[in-house]
Design a protein around this motif. Structure first.
Motif, short mmCIF file in Angstrom:
data_model
loop_
_atom_site.label_atom_id
_atom_site.label_comp_id
_atom_site.label_asym_id
_atom_site.label_seq_id
_atom_site.Cartn_x
_atom_site.Cartn_y
_atom_site.Cartn_z
N ALA A 181 1.11 -1.15 -0.24
CA ALA A 181 0.00 -0.33 0.30
C ALA A 181 1.11 1.49 -0.24
CB ALA A 181 -1.12 -0.29 1.51
N LYS A 182 2.00 1.06 0.99
CA LYS A 182 2.99 2.11 0.91
C LYS A 182 3.57 2.56 -0.85
CE LYS A 182 3.69 1.97 5.94
NZ LYS A 182 4.73 1.20 6.24
N GLU A 183 3.31 1.48 -1.66
CA GLU A 183 4.16 2.12 -2.92
C GLU A 183 3.42 2.03 -4.05
OE1 GLU A 183 7.82 -0.90 -3.26
OE2 GLU A 183 8.17 -0.51 -1.55
N LYS A 184 2.12 2.42 -3.87
CA LYS A 184 0.93 1.79 -4.91
C LYS A 184 1.62 3.36 -5.64
CE LYS A 184 -2.49 3.54 -2.81
NZ LYS A 184 -3.97 3.20 -2.46
N VAL A 185 0.90 2.72 -7.23
CA VAL A 185 1.20 4.17 -8.26
C VAL A 185 0.61 4.30 -8.87
CG1 VAL A 185 3.18 4.48 -10.24
CG2 VAL A 185 4.25 3.10 -8.02
N ILE A 186 -0.45 3.33 -9.45
CA ILE A 186 -1.17 3.73 -10.34
C ILE A 186 -2.88 3.78 -9.60
CG2 ILE A 186 -0.32 3.60 -12.60
CD1 ILE A 186 -1.01 0.55 -12.44
N PRO A 187 -3.49 3.96 -10.00
CA PRO A 187 -5.43 3.67 -9.51
C PRO A 187 -5.63 2.58 -9.50
CG PRO A 187 -5.04 5.61 -11.18
CD PRO A 187 -4.05 4.99 -11.33
N ASP A 188 -4.82 1.37 -10.22
CA ASP A 188 -5.50 0.38 -10.24
C ASP A 188 -4.93 -0.99 -8.78
OD1 ASP A 188 -5.95 -0.15 -13.23
OD2 ASP A 188 -4.68 -0.44 -13.95
N HIS A 189 -3.75 0.62 -8.51
CA HIS A 189 -3.21 -0.36 -7.21
C HIS A 189 -4.04 0.01 -6.20
CE1 HIS A 189 0.61 0.10 -9.57
NE2 HIS A 189 0.30 -1.21 -9.30
N ASP A 190 -5.22 0.34 -6.20
CA ASP A 190 -5.99 1.21 -5.23
C ASP A 190 -7.13 -0.73 -4.52
OD1 ASP A 190 -6.35 3.11 -4.67
OD2 ASP A 190 -7.67 3.53 -6.56
#
Length: 176
Positions: free
Chosen positions: A147-156
């Motif tokens: 969660a701390k390394e999310k980059v793009i909206p798909d990572h939600d």
């Protein structure tokens, strides 16, 4: 086969893939020499067809030719997860993370592959493996790091998994 012919064949195979002509793409790829890129693409096609054992074989062959191809370890992990081999998938995701070499992501465009592999995707999927292996605390730790390394909206989907205490199926995973 000349380099020009090989490139033309590569482009033709990708065209078949883009048109969902997966069997034809595999036949076309078969006509050119085995490289890690070609074997990786064949693995993706087999996985798309639900042929995960064949996909794993292709990914393993690709890795033998390029043991730094993190995305092949990752995709091998996805296929192993989908056939229920969580231990092997966990090993694959660990290897993918190792070969990301501390990077947040690797963009494979420069190798002719339309993939970006993100560390949060690897951590997320490794966390799912741990959870399926009854190691909830370890798995949730990976999800928290992801969660701390999310980059793009798909990572939600990572936040959603944490919110649902990781009751997420693999087909909800952000796969490149």
């Amino acid at each position: 086969m000349s380099l020009k012919q090989e490139i033309e064949t590569w482009v033709s195979a990708l065209g078949h893939y883009d048109n969902n002509e997966f069997e034809e793409a595999l036949k076309t790829f078969d006509g050119i020499s085995d490289t890690s890129k070609i074997l990786f693409n064949c693995g993706v096609i087999h996985a798309t067809l639900g042929e995960h054992d064949k996909a794993v074989e292709c990914y393993q062959r690709a890795i033998r030719l390029d043991n730094y191809l993190a995305v092949a370890y990752f995709q091998q992990g996805v296929s192993n997860f989908l056939v229920g081999d969580f231990e092997e998938a966990l090993i694959n995701f660990n290897d993918a993370l190792l070969y990301l070499r501390g990077n947040t992501y690797i963009n494979y465009d420069q190798l002719g592959l339309k993939f970006k592999l993100y560390s949060c995707e690897v951590l997320f999927n490794r966390g799912l493996c741990s959870i399926y292996l009854q190691q909830l605390q370890v798995g949730m730790g990976d999800l928290t790091f992801a969660a701390k390394e999310k980059v793009i909206p798909d990572h939600d989907v990572i936040d959603e998994a944490i919110g649902e205490e990781a009751e997420v199926r693999m087909d909800d995973a952000p796969v490149p």
